[in-house]
Design a protein around this motif. Structure first.
Motif, short mmCIF file in Angstrom:
data_model
loop_
_atom_site.label_atom_id
_atom_site.label_comp_id
_atom_site.label_asym_id
_atom_site.label_seq_id
_atom_site.Cartn_x
_atom_site.Cartn_y
_atom_site.Cartn_z
N ILE A 28 48.18 12.14 -23.39
CA ILE A 28 48.76 10.98 -23.41
C ILE A 28 50.34 10.84 -23.56
CG2 ILE A 28 48.76 8.91 -25.18
CD1 ILE A 28 45.83 9.82 -25.96
N SER A 29 50.85 11.78 -24.20
CA SER A 29 52.25 11.93 -24.17
C SER A 29 52.86 12.12 -22.88
CB SER A 29 52.72 13.11 -25.15
OG SER A 29 54.07 13.35 -25.25
N ARG A 30 52.35 13.14 -21.96
CA ARG A 30 52.74 13.40 -20.78
C ARG A 30 52.58 12.03 -19.97
NH1 ARG A 30 49.96 18.22 -17.50
NH2 ARG A 30 48.31 16.70 -17.62
N GLY A 31 51.49 11.19 -20.15
CA GLY A 31 51.47 9.88 -19.44
C GLY A 31 52.64 8.96 -19.54
N SER A 32 52.95 8.83 -20.96
CA SER A 32 54.06 7.99 -21.22
C SER A 32 55.51 8.73 -20.72
CB SER A 32 54.18 8.09 -22.89
OG SER A 32 53.18 7.66 -23.54
N LEU A 33 55.47 9.91 -20.60
CA LEU A 33 56.62 10.55 -20.06
C LEU A 33 56.78 9.95 -18.39
CD1 LEU A 33 59.18 12.37 -20.67
CD2 LEU A 33 57.67 14.47 -20.00
N TYR A 34 55.72 10.10 -17.79
CA TYR A 34 55.79 9.61 -16.55
C TYR A 34 55.99 8.32 -16.38
CZ TYR A 34 53.79 13.94 -14.24
OH TYR A 34 53.74 15.05 -13.61
N GLU A 35 55.46 7.39 -17.52
CA GLU A 35 55.77 6.10 -17.50
C GLU A 35 57.39 5.83 -17.50
OE1 GLU A 35 55.00 1.97 -20.18
OE2 GLU A 35 53.73 3.94 -20.54
N VAL A 36 57.90 6.54 -18.58
CA VAL A 36 59.48 6.66 -18.52
C VAL A 36 60.17 6.84 -17.30
CG1 VAL A 36 61.34 7.84 -19.72
CG2 VAL A 36 59.57 7.26 -21.08
N GLU A 37 59.77 7.83 -16.50
CA GLU A 37 60.31 8.18 -15.35
C GLU A 37 60.29 7.04 -14.36
OE1 GLU A 37 59.68 12.28 -12.92
OE2 GLU A 37 58.01 11.03 -12.52
N THR A 38 59.07 6.58 -14.17
CA THR A 38 58.84 5.29 -13.38
C THR A 38 59.91 4.17 -13.91
OG1 THR A 38 56.66 5.71 -12.99
CG2 THR A 38 57.36 3.58 -12.67
N GLN A 39 59.96 3.87 -15.04
CA GLN A 39 61.00 2.88 -15.53
C GLN A 39 62.46 3.17 -15.29
OE1 GLN A 39 59.86 2.66 -19.63
NE2 GLN A 39 58.24 1.53 -19.27
N CYS A 40 62.78 4.39 -15.18
CA CYS A 40 64.18 5.03 -14.78
C CYS A 40 64.41 4.73 -13.22
CB CYS A 40 64.08 6.46 -15.11
SG CYS A 40 64.53 6.77 -16.89
N PHE A 41 63.15 4.82 -12.50
CA PHE A 41 63.37 4.53 -11.08
C PHE A 41 63.77 2.98 -11.09
CE2 PHE A 41 61.63 8.70 -10.17
CZ PHE A 41 62.28 9.02 -8.82
N VAL A 42 62.94 2.39 -11.75
CA VAL A 42 63.17 0.86 -11.64
C VAL A 42 64.54 0.55 -12.08
CG1 VAL A 42 62.39 -1.44 -12.26
CG2 VAL A 42 60.71 0.45 -11.73
N ALA A 43 64.85 1.08 -13.18
CA ALA A 43 66.16 0.84 -13.61
C ALA A 43 67.43 1.06 -12.70
CB ALA A 43 66.41 1.58 -14.96
N TRP A 44 67.36 2.20 -12.00
CA TRP A 44 68.17 2.49 -11.01
C TRP A 44 68.02 1.82 -9.69
CZ3 TRP A 44 67.20 6.70 -6.98
CH2 TRP A 44 68.50 6.90 -6.11
N ASP A 45 66.76 1.44 -9.24
CA ASP A 45 66.62 0.25 -8.26
C ASP A 45 67.42 -1.02 -8.33
OD1 ASP A 45 65.58 -0.19 -5.61
OD2 ASP A 45 64.22 -1.36 -6.48
N GLN A 46 67.32 -1.44 -9.77
CA GLN A 46 67.74 -2.68 -10.14
C GLN A 46 69.24 -2.77 -10.46
OE1 GLN A 46 66.06 -5.56 -9.87
NE2 GLN A 46 64.81 -4.17 -8.52
N ASP A 47 70.02 -1.39 -10.35
CA ASP A 47 71.31 -1.44 -10.61
C ASP A 47 71.61 -1.57 -12.18
OD1 ASP A 47 71.89 -0.82 -8.05
OD2 ASP A 47 72.44 -2.74 -7.43
N TYR A 48 70.63 -1.18 -13.02
CA TYR A 48 70.90 -1.18 -14.52
C TYR A 48 71.58 -0.05 -14.93
CZ TYR A 48 67.48 -5.02 -14.72
OH TYR A 48 67.20 -6.50 -14.45
N ILE A 49 71.09 1.16 -14.32
CA ILE A 49 71.75 2.43 -14.53
C ILE A 49 72.43 2.91 -13.05
CG2 ILE A 49 70.55 2.85 -16.31
CD1 ILE A 49 68.91 4.75 -14.68
N THR A 50 73.62 3.86 -13.32
CA THR A 50 74.03 4.43 -12.09
C THR A 50 73.22 5.76 -11.65
OG1 THR A 50 75.40 6.09 -13.53
CG2 THR A 50 76.42 4.00 -12.98
N LYS A 51 73.68 6.13 -10.59
CA LYS A 51 72.92 7.18 -9.89
C LYS A 51 73.13 8.46 -10.95
CE LYS A 51 71.01 9.80 -6.62
NZ LYS A 51 70.00 10.65 -7.34
N GLU A 52 74.39 8.65 -11.34
CA GLU A 52 74.72 9.61 -12.46
C GLU A 52 73.80 9.76 -13.47
OE1 GLU A 52 78.82 10.21 -13.55
OE2 GLU A 52 79.48 10.91 -11.85
N GLN A 53 73.69 8.33 -14.23
CA GLN A 53 72.83 8.29 -15.41
C GLN A 53 71.52 8.59 -14.86
OE1 GLN A 53 74.04 4.24 -16.05
NE2 GLN A 53 75.10 4.84 -17.84
#
Length: 79
Positions: A28-53
């Motif tokens: 379950i923890s690993r699944g949540s980690l994949y969820e975090v990874e996906t949310q980071c891709f979305v944040a980058w795609d939406q320009d909430y975070i920089t490429k460096e971040q």
């Protein structure tokens, strides 16, 4: 919330009586980690975070995945 879920499920799993129960919570923890990874891709795609971040966070997530997989494999050997 997904980040908190990662560490919370590791803690809950470690508090369980059997290796099988612990492994379940680590999955379950690993699944949540994949969820975090996906949310980071979305944040980058939406320009909430920089490429460096994104790169820094992504590297940390990969390390966490390897550690979690090692933990899961350790408990599988106990079965």
């Amino acid at each position: 919330r997904a980040v908190v879920s990662v560490c919370s499920n590791i803690a809950e799993g470690c508090g369980r009586q059997t290796a099988k129960d612990t492994i379940n919570f680590l999955h379950i923890s690993r699944g949540s980690l994949y969820e975090v990874e996906t949310q980071c891709f979305v944040a980058w795609d939406q320009d909430y975070i920089t490429k460096e971040q994104f790169d820094d966070i992504f590297k940390t997530i990969q390390v966490c995945k390897r550690l979690l997989n090692g933990f899961i494999n350790y408990y599988k050997k106990l079965l």
